[in-house]
Write a protein that holds these residues in place. Structure first.
Motif, PDB file in Angstrom:
ATOM      1  N   LEU A 144      65.793  24.234 -38.474  1.00  0.00           N
ATOM      2  CA  LEU A 144      65.794  23.810 -39.864  1.00  0.00           C
ATOM      3  C   LEU A 144      64.371  23.868 -40.409  1.00  0.00           C
ATOM      4  O   LEU A 144      63.452  23.318 -39.781  1.00  0.00           O
ATOM      5  CB  LEU A 144      66.341  22.395 -40.016  1.00  0.00           C
ATOM      6  N   VAL A 145      64.189  24.519 -41.539  1.00  0.00           N
ATOM      7  CA  VAL A 145      62.877  24.618 -42.162  1.00  0.00           C
ATOM      8  C   VAL A 145      62.834  23.653 -43.343  1.00  0.00           C
ATOM      9  O   VAL A 145      63.633  23.767 -44.284  1.00  0.00           O
ATOM     10  CB  VAL A 145      62.577  26.049 -42.649  1.00  0.00           C
ATOM     11  N   ASN A 159      66.816  18.213 -32.592  1.00  0.00           N
ATOM     12  CA  ASN A 159      66.005  17.052 -32.983  1.00  0.00           C
ATOM     13  C   ASN A 159      66.243  16.608 -34.418  1.00  0.00           C
ATOM     14  O   ASN A 159      65.599  15.671 -34.896  1.00  0.00           O
ATOM     15  CB  ASN A 159      64.517  17.378 -32.823  1.00  0.00           C
ATOM     16  N   PHE A 160      67.147  17.280 -35.117  1.00  0.00           N
ATOM     17  CA  PHE A 160      67.288  17.019 -36.554  1.00  0.00           C
ATOM     18  C   PHE A 160      68.207  15.848 -36.858  1.00  0.00           C
ATOM     19  O   PHE A 160      67.939  15.049 -37.753  1.00  0.00           O
ATOM     20  CB  PHE A 160      67.807  18.277 -37.256  1.00  0.00           C
ATOM     21  N   PHE A 161      69.298  15.717 -36.129  1.00  0.00           N
ATOM     22  CA  PHE A 161      70.309  14.710 -36.452  1.00  0.00           C
ATOM     23  C   PHE A 161      70.049  13.429 -35.658  1.00  0.00           C
ATOM     24  O   PHE A 161      70.087  13.428 -34.434  1.00  0.00           O
ATOM     25  CB  PHE A 161      71.708  15.255 -36.144  1.00  0.00           C
ATOM     26  N   HIS A 162      69.795  12.341 -36.367  1.00  0.00           N
ATOM     27  CA  HIS A 162      69.395  11.094 -35.723  1.00  0.00           C
ATOM     28  C   HIS A 162      70.518  10.067 -35.640  1.00  0.00           C
ATOM     29  O   HIS A 162      70.527   9.229 -34.747  1.00  0.00           O
ATOM     30  CB  HIS A 162      68.213  10.471 -36.459  1.00  0.00           C
ATOM     31  N   LEU A 175      64.905  20.440 -47.519  1.00  0.00           N
ATOM     32  CA  LEU A 175      65.432  21.457 -46.614  1.00  0.00           C
ATOM     33  C   LEU A 175      65.524  22.756 -47.397  1.00  0.00           C
ATOM     34  O   LEU A 175      66.200  22.819 -48.427  1.00  0.00           O
ATOM     35  CB  LEU A 175      66.808  21.054 -46.091  1.00  0.00           C
ATOM     36  N   ILE A 176      64.829  23.795 -46.935  1.00  0.00           N
ATOM     37  CA  ILE A 176      64.797  25.043 -47.702  1.00  0.00           C
ATOM     38  C   ILE A 176      65.522  26.194 -47.007  1.00  0.00           C
ATOM     39  O   ILE A 176      65.965  27.136 -47.670  1.00  0.00           O
ATOM     40  CB  ILE A 176      63.347  25.459 -48.035  1.00  0.00           C
ATOM     41  N   GLU A 177      65.653  26.137 -45.672  1.00  0.00           N
ATOM     42  CA  GLU A 177      66.241  27.269 -44.972  1.00  0.00           C
ATOM     43  C   GLU A 177      66.799  26.848 -43.618  1.00  0.00           C
ATOM     44  O   GLU A 177      66.284  25.933 -42.980  1.00  0.00           O
ATOM     45  CB  GLU A 177      65.179  28.354 -44.771  1.00  0.00           C
ATOM     46  N   ILE A 178      67.853  27.551 -43.213  1.00  0.00           N
ATOM     47  CA  ILE A 178      68.435  27.379 -41.880  1.00  0.00           C
ATOM     48  C   ILE A 178      68.315  28.715 -41.172  1.00  0.00           C
ATOM     49  O   ILE A 178      68.807  29.739 -41.662  1.00  0.00           O
ATOM     50  CB  ILE A 178      69.907  26.952 -41.974  1.00  0.00           C
ATOM     51  N   ARG A 179      67.659  28.721 -40.021  1.00  0.00           N
ATOM     52  CA  ARG A 179      67.429  29.950 -39.254  1.00  0.00           C
ATOM     53  C   ARG A 179      68.269  29.881 -37.981  1.00  0.00           C
ATOM     54  O   ARG A 179      68.089  28.984 -37.157  1.00  0.00           O
ATOM     55  CB  ARG A 179      65.951  30.114 -38.924  1.00  0.00           C
TER      56      ARG A 179
END
Length: 296
Positions: A144-145, A159-162, A175-179
């Motif tokens: 996630l960018v 590490n993104f979802f807490h 959040l601007i981009e999903i790679r």
């Protein structure tokens, strides 16, 4: 008829600002911090506003920001702009070719009207535990960018979802981009979910992605959603599955191991015990399907 406490089906008062650029949106986030909310598709935000579950002082509309829309390829990575509508992901040839797990999951995202307006970035950023896309990007090891006025940073999906609606994104970040790396040709993926009606909130669901040779499973990732407070990797179940030949005995061992991975939340959709049972059933079905697909 309204009462003195205010109408419970109308949003509270807030200021509305239409962002003119990403820079402008980030400046607004710096200015308002946790008192601001981002309006993308609005398919999750608007109901929470009307039910007074969300009461921001400022609503920042990022819909005009074309820089955050679109699906492109960068080497062996699919880059999905956060403001890309679900319907565009569903109809994308790039997604169909390189990310079949997401292609398979997308028709399960709510209903047609919601897919026409909702965005993949909004779904991921909100981190609704019943949402399909967070589970898929975790299974596929996406990145996630996020961006703030001080620059960009990349956050692995692991590490993104807490927790319940909680992520690693800070209040001043967008959040601007999903790679998402291309799915490997030798791997297979399976997406399954159970809901009372197609398009309703999921009761249990799984996103599976890994390698199958004959009936031997390897490097399989099992991600569960809808039963937990966030998309959850079935670590113990994975350890009992990978490197093993799939059989009735293996299936039972994996299902038993899942009891250590999941701690389902009881709610109106079902009890914790029922949800755990359903996740076990979906696990068996998912690996059965993975083996069948590998054989094809």
């Amino acid at each position: 008829m309204s009462n003195l406490q205010g109408d419970p089906v109308k949003a509270p008062k807030f200021s509305y600002i239409r962002a003119e650029s990403v820079k402008h949106a980030l400046e607004l986030l710096d200015q308002h911090g946790e008192d601001a909310r981002i309006l993308a598709g609005g398919q999750s935000l608007m109901p929470t506003l009307n039910m007074r579950l969300s009461q921001p002082d400022v609503l920042i509309d990022i819909n005009p920001l074309d820089d955050l829309k679109g699906i492109t390829v960068d080497g062996d990575v699919v880059c999905i702009g956060a403001l890309t509508r679900h319907v565009d992901v569903l109809n994308s040839d790039i997604i169909a070719e390189h990310l079949p797990l997401i292609a398979e999951a997308m028709p399960h995202v709510a209903h047609v009207a919601v897919r026409n307006r909702g965005t993949i970035g909004g779904s991921v950023a909100l981190a609704d535990p019943a949402a399909e896309m967070p589970a898929c990007i975790l299974a596929l090891s996406a990145t996630l960018v996020v961006q703030s006025s001080s620059g960009k940073r990349e956050i692995p999906a692991e590490n993104f979802f807490h927790g319940l609606y909680e992520t690693a994104r800070n209040d001043n970040e967008l959040l601007i981009e999903i790679r998402v790396p291309f799915q490997k040709k030798e791997n297979v993926s399976v997406f399954l979910e159970l809901a009372r009606r197609h398009g309703d909130f999921a009761i249990a669901g799984i996103a599976a992605y890994g390698k199958v040779s004959g009936k031997t499973v390897d490097n399989m990732r099992l991600v569960y959603f809808a039963s937990e407070d966030k998309p959850t990797m079935g670590t113990k179940a994975i350890s009992e599955l990978n490197g093993k030949t799939w059989s009735d005995e293996t299936k039972e061992v994996v299902k038993t191991a899942l009891e250590s991975d999941l701690d389902p939340m009881a709610n109106l959709h079902g009890s914790a015990a029922m949800k755990l049972h359903l996740q076990k059933v979906l696990t068996g079905r998912a690996i059965d399907a993975a083996i069948a697909r590998a054989g094809e």
